[in-house]
Motif scaffolding. Structure first.
Motif, short mmCIF file in Angstrom:
data_model
loop_
_atom_site.label_atom_id
_atom_site.label_comp_id
_atom_site.label_asym_id
_atom_site.label_seq_id
_atom_site.Cartn_x
_atom_site.Cartn_y
_atom_site.Cartn_z
N ASN A 213 0.82 -1.22 0.00
CA ASN A 213 0.00 0.00 0.00
C ASN A 213 0.85 1.27 0.00
O ASN A 213 0.43 2.30 -0.52
N GLU A 214 2.04 1.17 0.59
CA GLU A 214 2.97 2.32 0.54
C GLU A 214 3.58 2.44 -0.86
O GLU A 214 3.76 3.54 -1.39
N ALA A 215 3.88 1.29 -1.48
CA ALA A 215 4.54 1.29 -2.79
C ALA A 215 3.67 1.93 -3.85
O ALA A 215 4.17 2.70 -4.69
N VAL A 216 2.36 1.64 -3.83
CA VAL A 216 1.48 2.18 -4.89
C VAL A 216 1.30 3.69 -4.80
O VAL A 216 0.80 4.31 -5.74
N LYS A 217 1.75 4.28 -3.71
CA LYS A 217 1.65 5.73 -3.56
C LYS A 217 2.89 6.44 -4.10
O LYS A 217 2.96 7.68 -4.09
N PHE A 221 6.53 3.35 -8.65
CA PHE A 221 5.65 2.20 -8.87
C PHE A 221 4.91 2.37 -10.18
O PHE A 221 4.85 1.45 -11.01
N TRP A 222 4.35 3.55 -10.42
CA TRP A 222 3.54 3.77 -11.62
C TRP A 222 4.41 3.89 -12.87
O TRP A 222 3.97 3.53 -13.97
N LEU A 223 5.63 4.37 -12.70
CA LEU A 223 6.55 4.38 -13.85
C LEU A 223 6.88 2.94 -14.27
O LEU A 223 6.92 2.63 -15.47
N PHE A 229 3.42 -2.31 -18.85
CA PHE A 229 2.21 -2.28 -19.67
C PHE A 229 2.55 -2.12 -21.15
O PHE A 229 2.02 -2.85 -22.00
N ILE A 230 3.42 -1.18 -21.49
CA ILE A 230 3.78 -0.95 -22.90
C ILE A 230 4.53 -2.16 -23.46
O ILE A 230 4.27 -2.60 -24.59
N ASN A 231 5.45 -2.71 -22.68
CA ASN A 231 6.23 -3.86 -23.15
C ASN A 231 5.31 -5.05 -23.44
O ASN A 231 5.44 -5.73 -24.47
N ILE A 232 4.34 -5.30 -22.54
CA ILE A 232 3.41 -6.42 -22.74
C ILE A 232 2.44 -6.14 -23.87
O ILE A 232 2.15 -7.03 -24.69
N ILE A 390 11.61 6.65 -22.66
CA ILE A 390 11.69 7.91 -21.89
C ILE A 390 11.32 7.66 -20.43
O ILE A 390 11.98 8.16 -19.51
N VAL A 391 10.28 6.82 -20.21
CA VAL A 391 9.88 6.48 -18.84
C VAL A 391 11.00 5.72 -18.13
O VAL A 391 11.24 5.92 -16.94
N SER A 392 11.72 4.85 -18.87
CA SER A 392 12.82 4.08 -18.27
C SER A 392 13.97 4.99 -17.84
O SER A 392 14.73 4.65 -16.93
N LEU A 393 14.10 6.15 -18.50
CA LEU A 393 15.10 7.13 -18.08
C LEU A 393 14.57 7.96 -16.91
O LEU A 393 15.32 8.33 -15.99
N TRP A 394 13.28 8.25 -16.94
CA TRP A 394 12.63 9.04 -15.87
C TRP A 394 12.73 8.32 -14.53
O TRP A 394 13.04 8.93 -13.51
N ILE A 395 12.52 6.99 -14.53
CA ILE A 395 12.56 6.25 -13.27
C ILE A 395 13.96 6.28 -12.67
O ILE A 395 14.13 6.22 -11.45
#
Length: 414
Positions: A213-217, A221-223, A229-232, A390-395
């Motif tokens: 529950n802490e992780a999803v905040k 986590f969302w990155l 999601f995109i890879n799958i 880009i998201v993989s660089l953002w994380i």
């Protein structure tokens, strides 16, 4: 003093569970026989598989806390019961010629067993292999990827010799026994297990120890969810139309394209163990960025590749990245959030799979029907993968920031 179990036998037990539930990828073997024998429409029969994947994602998300609370043995027994009984009950649905009952037995019951069975051994292996997280999770998830190759010919042979209902009964019983035996050997490692490695790991610790529950905040986590999601989405879309794409672009015959799809199953499984093992050395952030770079180039160049062999090799590379994404994510979760509730966090992350399973095939079919070509489809997925890169660089910015905060905290307490 209780003897510590062999961690490689724990890994073998995990493979036993995954190789059983991974048979869901061989569902298409049942498709034509069900249509021919009962007169059901293709879309209605295919919906059974979609429901199973949907409940895989939902049960993984909602039952992750159950796995953490009751441990791998109990949750493994629950998974074996749902999946085995769901398969056997599907035989009853076939006897009664009830499609709705098949949705309940295979789609919902077996689907719940899929979700619980998927996350149970993975979270356990990460704790047994703190030194080789990627290798350990890759081994189990490799079983899921390879399962269809093993199950498909067995299913086809059984359907021809004993019929559809008996095939469900026999396979359900076999999977129940294999999963139950595997679950009974699973357990968490003892306190202080591999303490010598824990001392070494202090130099490069997990970024945090969070509950689900802490992780999803957290943003990271969302990155990670978006990357998966995109890879799958891109991988499962290619899997769903690999044969017609190969025939349209590279000119493969229907027989050659069917053989290619079979080989793709091998690369799906091999990619899981290979990329997950590589991630132990390269690091998870580097591996994910590599996935996306490879696939960006592959998706944009595929429409121009008319050489049959080269076209297939590029497809195999894409599918290896698809499988590798599944296998590397549990270790990535451990790096980012620790192992405190890894199973529950993994369950939440797998909702990306449920969503992608619906979006990918529908999107590729819709674009193909609208444009009468797969070229635009491949370009759209290439753009999506560029966004994922880009998201993989953002994380990484989040990771760097958290590392800095941890170092500052350690200096202040020293």
């Amino acid at each position: 003093m209780k003897k510590t179990k062999n961690r490689w036998l724990i890994a073998l037990s995990a493979v036993g569970i995954h190789i059983s539930i991974g048979s869901v990828y061989a569902w298409s073997v049942f498709t034509n026989p069900l249509i021919e024998q009962y007169g059901w429409e293709l879309s209605y029969v295919s919906l059974t598989f979609s429901i199973a994947i949907l409940f895989l994602g939902l049960s993984a998300a909602f039952m992750g806390h159950f796995v953490e609370k009751y441990g791998p043995r109990t949750s493994g027994i629950v998974a074996a019961s749902f999946f085995g009984i769901g398969m056997m009950a599907s035989g009853g649905a076939a006897v009664l010629e009830s499609l709705w009952l098949l949705y309940i037995t295979y789609g919902i019951l077996a689907g719940i067993g899929l979700g619980i069975g998927y996350i149970t051994p993975v979270s356990t292996l990460v704790k047994w292999f703190p030194d080789r997280r990627g290798l350990a999770t890759g081994l189990a998830i490799m079983g899921f990827g390879f399962s269809a190759m093993i199950a498909s010919p067995i299913m086809a042979n059984l359907i021809d010799t004993v019929g559809i209902p008996a095939t469900f009964f026999i396979l359900g019983l076999i999977y129940f026994i294999v999963m139950m035996a595997s679950a009974l050997y699973l357990e968490r490692p003892p306190e202080g297990y591999m303490s010598e490695f824990s001392e070494e790991k202090k130099e490069n610790p997990d970024l945090s120890q969070l509950t689900a529950n802490e992780a999803v905040k957290t943003r990271r986590f969302w990155l990670l969810w978006v990357m998966l999601f995109i890879n799958i989405t891109c991988g499962i879309a290619i899997l769903s139309v690999a044969s017609p794409i190969a025939q349209e672009i590279a000119g493969l015959s229907a027989g050659a394209a069917a053989a290619m799809v079979g080989v793709m199953g091998f690369f799906n499984g091999a990619g899981r163990i290979a990329w997950a093992s590589i991630s132990d050395y390269m690091g998870r952030p580097n591996v994910y960025s590599t996935f996306f770079l490879i696939q960006i180039i592959a998706f944009f160049t595929l429409p121009a590749i008319t050489h049959a062999l080269l076209f297939q090799l590029v497809l195999f590379l894409i599918i290896s990245c698809y499988g590798g994404g599944f296998a590397s994510v549990p270790a990535y979760i451990g790096d980012l959030f620790g192992t405190k509730q890894l199973g529950a966090i993994h369950g939440y992350i797998l909702t990306a799979w449920a969503a992608a399973g619906l979006v990918g095939p529908l999107l590729v079919s819709w674009i193909r029907e609208a444009t009468e070509s797969y070229v635009l489809t491949l370009s759209i997925f290439g753009i999506s993968l560029a966004a994922a890169f880009i998201v993989s660089l953002w994380i990484r910015l989040d990771i760097r920031q958290l590392k800095q905060e941890n170092e500052d905290s350690q200096r202040n307490t020293a």
